[in-house]
Scaffold this active site. Sequence first.
Site, mmCIF file in Angstrom:
data_model
loop_
_atom_site.group_PDB
_atom_site.id
_atom_site.type_symbol
_atom_site.label_atom_id
_atom_site.label_comp_id
_atom_site.label_asym_id
_atom_site.label_seq_id
_atom_site.Cartn_x
_atom_site.Cartn_y
_atom_site.Cartn_z
ATOM 1 N N ARG A 60 0.863 -1.175 0.000
ATOM 2 C CA ARG A 60 0.000 0.000 0.000
ATOM 3 C C ARG A 60 0.893 1.215 0.000
ATOM 4 N NH1 ARG A 60 -4.018 -0.755 5.116
ATOM 5 N NH2 ARG A 60 -4.325 -3.002 4.924
ATOM 6 N N ASP A 62 1.008 5.211 0.387
ATOM 7 C CA ASP A 62 0.137 6.213 1.011
ATOM 8 C C ASP A 62 -0.371 7.230 -0.002
ATOM 9 O OD1 ASP A 62 0.451 5.183 3.519
ATOM 10 O OD2 ASP A 62 2.117 6.534 4.040
ATOM 11 N N TYR A 120 12.480 1.811 -2.040
ATOM 12 C CA TYR A 120 11.854 3.113 -2.214
ATOM 13 C C TYR A 120 12.928 4.147 -2.502
ATOM 14 C CZ TYR A 120 7.247 1.802 -0.346
ATOM 15 O OH TYR A 120 6.000 1.254 -0.159
ATOM 16 N N ARG A 207 9.319 7.511 5.189
ATOM 17 C CA ARG A 207 9.238 8.960 5.321
ATOM 18 C C ARG A 207 9.771 9.438 6.670
ATOM 19 N NH1 ARG A 207 3.142 9.764 3.747
ATOM 20 N NH2 ARG A 207 3.540 11.867 4.550
#
Lengths: 254, 254
Positions: A60, A62, A120, A207
Amino acid sequence: MVLERSGTIFMRNIKLTIRYDGTAYVGWQRQKNGVSVQEAVEKTLRKIIGEKICLIGAGRTDSGVHARGQVANFKTASHLAPERIKRALNSRLPEDIAVSAVEEAGTDFHAQFSALGKRYRYTILNSDAKDPFVRRFAYYCPQSLDLSEMRKAARHLVGKHDLKALQNSGSVRKDTVRMIRKIAIEKNGPLVYIDIEAAGFLYNMARNIVGTLIEVGRGKMPAVRVKEILSGKDRRYCGPTAPARGLCLIKVIY
Amino acid sequence: MVLERSGTIFMRNIKLTIRYDGTAYVGWQRQKNGVSVQEAVEKTLRKIIGEKICLIGAGRTDSGVHARGQVANFKTASHLAPERIKRALNSRLPEDIAVSAVEEAGTDFHAQFSALGKRYRYTILNSDAKDPFVRRFAYYCPQSLDLSEMRKAARHLVGKHDLKALQNSGSVRKDTVRMIRKIAIEKNGPLVYIDIEAAGFLYNMARNIVGTLIEVGRGKMPAVRVKEILSGKDRRYCGPTAPARGLCLIKVIY
């Protein structure tokens, strides 16, 4: 496995590799408060294939987070060739979503559970001038960043750690031990890339890592503080959660 | 020159270098049917400086065309340092416009009339898959392109020619002779860049050149046809006008 055979119908398992500009979406996963990428792709697939499609995504992302290599799979009784599905998807999907590969996968392939890890990339525009061309995909940080201090801090994070302090407080995960395989920080002109590869990610972990590294880069926190954050396991000591727009799911590793 | 001195007030001449994502604008120049980049920058300058500002731009970019190096100048009685104007502009301008340089210019500097030439870049995404990350700045062409044929065709265009056939029919320019200094065609992964440098550009000239070169690249027109187009001076034989989104004003040469 009922899904594989229902009566005499053989169900194929199709794997998609998907790119999206996440700016306009509530994230990958279906939500009540807006359109998700999953929904947009499922709706288009349904029109192409003529069956209700249930997509399983690798992760998932965000709201506002992008992907260059999201992976999803679905079962179907259709005989459409992967190349035809790809062409039809790319001509019908909204402009901010595209499919870079459609492949036949083994019946056991599951985009989420078969994944061994994810990579990422976080992009920072580190310049005294904003750049409209990267604004959707980069977080703008005008203050100068000490990359060598950021790399020092990153080295403390690599390895197997309890990353409780790096997940957001809303999260309910009990098992917060994760293996971070690699953090690479590279500069390319005014852009700074932070690549994070891990076997699994907690809620907002990428993050929060980036937010903490930026604090170190700006000299607001010594690199060694990261060790204390990990041992203290308390979210309050780490940096702010970096904005979604800079984050992109680059690759799912199988 | 009344503008330079009105009473005892000395007017400074300030030069701006501006980048914008032109997707949401009617072009550089003020229009009745929507917001122009000029208007957006003038409005923000007025708030910062407290004077009505009249911006002179180096070139009118069309609706949807982008810029990395648009240049504009304005006269002002303000004493604000260039660095402060730059910071204030970048914090107040809409997200799709940014200023990369603010400099003191000589009183004679005129962004349009002082320009010796301009360089535009046209970006084509030449791939079997769309890419949401470049969709605002690249024209998507899935058919394969023969770059060496395109380069052959481009060589016929370089030099001083009557480019009447390459301006759009709505144009009223009488003098249609222009000097094209350079056309370079480069490939970078799935992106094809066509860089065009000329002393002056006719209306839609850059996009008509690109449209014609794409026809050649796709094998729909022999490279030598470009010579006939120039000698025939008839717009009907050249390729379609390439879409605005791929075009970007890279540099104004002074």
